[in-house]
Design a protein around this motif. Structure first.
Motif, mmCIF file in Angstrom:
data_model
loop_
_atom_site.group_PDB
_atom_site.id
_atom_site.type_symbol
_atom_site.label_atom_id
_atom_site.label_comp_id
_atom_site.label_asym_id
_atom_site.label_seq_id
_atom_site.Cartn_x
_atom_site.Cartn_y
_atom_site.Cartn_z
ATOM 1 N N SER A 92 0.690 -1.142 0.077
ATOM 2 C CA SER A 92 0.074 -0.083 0.002
ATOM 3 C C SER A 92 0.643 1.037 -0.156
ATOM 4 C CB SER A 92 -0.970 -0.102 1.281
ATOM 5 O OG SER A 92 -1.964 -1.118 0.963
ATOM 6 N N GLN A 93 1.935 1.170 0.864
ATOM 7 C CA GLN A 93 2.661 2.384 0.801
ATOM 8 C C GLN A 93 3.386 2.737 -0.418
ATOM 9 O OE1 GLN A 93 2.064 4.258 3.182
ATOM 10 N NE2 GLN A 93 0.690 2.513 4.080
ATOM 11 N N PHE A 94 3.798 1.627 -1.044
ATOM 12 C CA PHE A 94 4.371 1.534 -2.485
ATOM 13 C C PHE A 94 3.620 2.444 -3.403
ATOM 14 C CE2 PHE A 94 7.101 -2.445 -2.294
ATOM 15 C CZ PHE A 94 8.098 -1.795 -1.463
ATOM 16 N N LEU A 95 2.330 2.055 -3.263
ATOM 17 C CA LEU A 95 1.120 2.451 -4.022
ATOM 18 C C LEU A 95 1.078 4.284 -3.812
ATOM 19 C CD1 LEU A 95 -1.240 2.343 -6.168
ATOM 20 C CD2 LEU A 95 -2.484 1.437 -4.451
ATOM 21 N N HIS A 96 0.817 4.392 -2.783
ATOM 22 C CA HIS A 96 0.658 5.659 -2.272
ATOM 23 C C HIS A 96 1.976 6.720 -2.737
ATOM 24 C CE1 HIS A 96 -2.871 4.234 -0.433
ATOM 25 N NE2 HIS A 96 -2.264 3.607 0.775
ATOM 26 N N GLY A 97 3.105 6.208 -2.521
ATOM 27 C CA GLY A 97 4.207 6.796 -2.935
ATOM 28 C C GLY A 97 4.314 7.063 -4.403
ATOM 29 N N ASP A 166 13.951 22.991 -7.454
ATOM 30 C CA ASP A 166 15.171 21.994 -7.120
ATOM 31 C C ASP A 166 14.896 21.270 -5.842
ATOM 32 O OD1 ASP A 166 15.677 24.700 -5.608
ATOM 33 O OD2 ASP A 166 17.026 23.304 -4.581
ATOM 34 N N ILE A 167 13.902 21.830 -4.957
ATOM 35 C CA ILE A 167 13.452 21.177 -3.928
ATOM 36 C C ILE A 167 12.417 20.089 -4.294
ATOM 37 C CG2 ILE A 167 12.223 21.358 -1.817
ATOM 38 C CD1 ILE A 167 14.820 22.845 -1.288
ATOM 39 N N VAL A 168 11.716 20.404 -5.190
ATOM 40 C CA VAL A 168 10.749 19.223 -5.713
ATOM 41 C C VAL A 168 11.587 18.184 -6.166
ATOM 42 C CG1 VAL A 168 9.053 18.575 -7.309
ATOM 43 C CG2 VAL A 168 8.843 20.830 -6.509
ATOM 44 N N PHE A 169 12.875 18.270 -6.892
ATOM 45 C CA PHE A 169 13.768 17.484 -7.328
ATOM 46 C C PHE A 169 14.294 16.590 -6.139
ATOM 47 C CE2 PHE A 169 14.858 16.442 -11.486
ATOM 48 C CZ PHE A 169 14.317 17.727 -12.350
ATOM 49 N N LEU A 170 15.017 17.387 -5.172
ATOM 50 C CA LEU A 170 15.421 16.720 -4.068
ATOM 51 C C LEU A 170 14.669 16.107 -3.162
ATOM 52 C CD1 LEU A 170 18.281 16.797 -2.138
ATOM 53 C CD2 LEU A 170 16.999 18.967 -0.959
ATOM 54 N N GLY A 171 13.276 16.439 -2.714
ATOM 55 C CA GLY A 171 12.508 15.580 -1.965
ATOM 56 C C GLY A 171 12.079 14.391 -2.856
ATOM 57 N N MET A 172 11.693 14.461 -4.034
ATOM 58 C CA MET A 172 11.187 13.350 -4.916
ATOM 59 C C MET A 172 12.239 12.599 -5.391
ATOM 60 S SD MET A 172 8.748 11.453 -5.518
ATOM 61 C CE MET A 172 7.526 12.460 -4.628
ATOM 62 N N GLN A 173 13.280 13.025 -6.219
ATOM 63 C CA GLN A 173 13.986 12.247 -6.903
ATOM 64 C C GLN A 173 15.258 11.871 -6.260
ATOM 65 O OE1 GLN A 173 11.716 12.560 -9.617
ATOM 66 N NE2 GLN A 173 13.578 11.919 -10.443
ATOM 67 N N ILE A 174 15.747 12.296 -4.907
ATOM 68 C CA ILE A 174 16.620 11.913 -4.346
ATOM 69 C C ILE A 174 16.061 11.152 -3.037
ATOM 70 C CG2 ILE A 174 18.849 12.714 -2.800
ATOM 71 C CD1 ILE A 174 19.061 13.162 -5.762
ATOM 72 N N ILE A 175 15.152 11.755 -2.099
ATOM 73 C CA ILE A 175 14.760 11.173 -1.010
ATOM 74 C C ILE A 175 13.723 10.070 -1.280
ATOM 75 C CG2 ILE A 175 13.611 11.453 1.186
ATOM 76 C CD1 ILE A 175 16.463 12.956 0.988
ATOM 77 N N VAL A 176 12.477 10.296 -1.662
ATOM 78 C CA VAL A 176 11.232 9.503 -1.972
ATOM 79 C C VAL A 176 11.875 8.329 -3.029
ATOM 80 C CG1 VAL A 176 9.196 9.104 -2.709
ATOM 81 C CG2 VAL A 176 9.559 11.160 -1.180
ATOM 82 N N GLU A 177 12.457 8.779 -4.113
ATOM 83 C CA GLU A 177 12.678 7.695 -5.151
ATOM 84 C C GLU A 177 13.904 6.824 -4.629
ATOM 85 O OE1 GLU A 177 10.674 6.826 -7.433
ATOM 86 O OE2 GLU A 177 10.556 8.573 -9.024
ATOM 87 N N GLY A 178 15.071 7.592 -4.024
ATOM 88 C CA GLY A 178 15.928 6.729 -3.450
ATOM 89 C C GLY A 178 15.673 5.670 -2.642
ATOM 90 N N LEU A 179 14.633 6.148 -1.683
ATOM 91 C CA LEU A 179 14.107 5.026 -0.748
ATOM 92 C C LEU A 179 13.280 4.113 -1.647
ATOM 93 C CD1 LEU A 179 14.174 4.888 2.466
ATOM 94 C CD2 LEU A 179 11.861 5.917 2.276
ATOM 95 N N ALA A 180 12.556 4.432 -2.313
ATOM 96 C CA ALA A 180 11.724 3.367 -3.132
ATOM 97 C C ALA A 180 12.758 2.343 -3.937
ATOM 98 C CB ALA A 180 10.667 4.104 -4.056
#
Length: 318
Positions: A92-97, A166-180
């Protein structure tokens, strides 16, 4: 463009027209070409009949579950239920992310400052739509879903409403996508279910490109940050790491199993296998932060305090 003009202002960050259609970054263009060639179809490229697991099959998880049974507040007779709920919660968390990534990346198409970045962001939008489609279908097959984790929701809300590209990049591409990316690779290896194993392998291949996209987009401009701008982004990383680590207290699972939430959270925080799991999950994030110049001593000390990495190494960014 200058960092001060492009990163420090928010009044014109929502939508950027780019009238120069020439190629500006060969690395991003090459990544875009790879993305086009690697597209897959969630309907036809996954064997949906391969066998979705059921609560009666969770013993096949074996040692793949990143928590020890010893010391658990879960009654022994409910350990299989816990394994099943953990699997369902992760799905479920994969889906929401993935929905958060879809919304955030669609904003990057409008906000990005050059055409090569817009092209790749547009290709990633297609990736994220496919991921949402696939995980929604799998969650439906499980028949056991969870609402979005509150810490993940707060992180996604921050990213999709941020005005600085750049914060959108940092938050999504580096943090959320890196964790995913780390989570998908672990899931494809440990899962008892061949459907989710195949799905996460395909998604992980896409996510690897997405994280690379974030690093390429930020590495050069983050070398030009002022001390104030860098400090702001360090604080953003610290808050994001705190939110993402809180996800793994597993409060929603304890509530569903009628386990005392405080006991469950304490167990998840102190269990050595769970500590190791969180550290593995943050490995890609730490590597990417180092590449863009944000793995400062303060950031690394914060990650170590959260048990997301070990002691501060000498080579972190000054």
């Amino acid at each position: 463009m200058t960092v001060a003009d492009d990163l420090g202002r928010s009044d014109d960050a929502e939508t950027r027209f780019v009238w120069d259609y020439g190629r500006s970054d060969e690395r991003l263009h090459a990544l875009y070409e790879r993305s086009k060639a690697a597209q897959w179809n969630a309907t036809t490229d996954i064997d949906w009949d391969a066998g979705v697991g059921t609560p009666g099959h969770v013993e096949l998880l074996g040692t793949g579950l990143p928590l020890e049974r010893a010391g658990s507040p879960v009654p022994p007779e409910r350990w299989s239920d816990f394994q099943w709920e953990f699997h369902s919660w992760m799905t479920s968390q994969f889906l929401h992310g993935e929905q958060g990534a879809l919304l955030a990346t669609s904003r990057l198409v409008a906000m990005a400052p050059d055409m090569d970045t817009k092209f790749y962001a547009a290709a990633q939008v297609a990736d994220e739509a496919r991921h949402v489609e696939a995980y929604a279908r799998y969650a439906g097959l499980l028949g056991n879903t969870y609402q979005v984790n509150p810490s993940l929701k707060r992180m996604l809300d921050t990213v999709v409403t941020e005005s600085r590209w750049d914060i959108v990049f940092l938050g999504m591409q580096i943090i959320v996508e890196g964790l995913a990316l780390a989570a998908f690779r672990l899931e494809s290896c440990r899962s008892f279910d061949p459907v989710i194993a195949q799905l996460t392998r395909l998604v992980a291949r896409d996510e690897a490109r997405h994280v690379t996209f974030g690093v390429l987009a930020l590495r050069e401009i983050y070398g030009e940050l002022t001390s104030r701008e860098k400090a702001e982004r360090e604080e953003f990383v610290k808050e994001a790491a705190l939110l993402m680590s809180r996800r793994f207290r597993l409060e929603e699972i304890w509530q569903r199993l009628e386990v005392n939430a405080a006991d469950g959270a304490a167990y998840a925080l102190r269990d050595q296998r769970m500590i190791d799991f969180r550290r593995v999950m943050f490995t890609k994030i730490i590597t990417s932060l180092a590449k863009v110049g944000l793995l400062t001593p303060g950031v690394h000390a914060h990650l170590a305090q959260l048990q997301l990495t070990r002691a501060v190494p000498a080579e972190v960014n000054a």
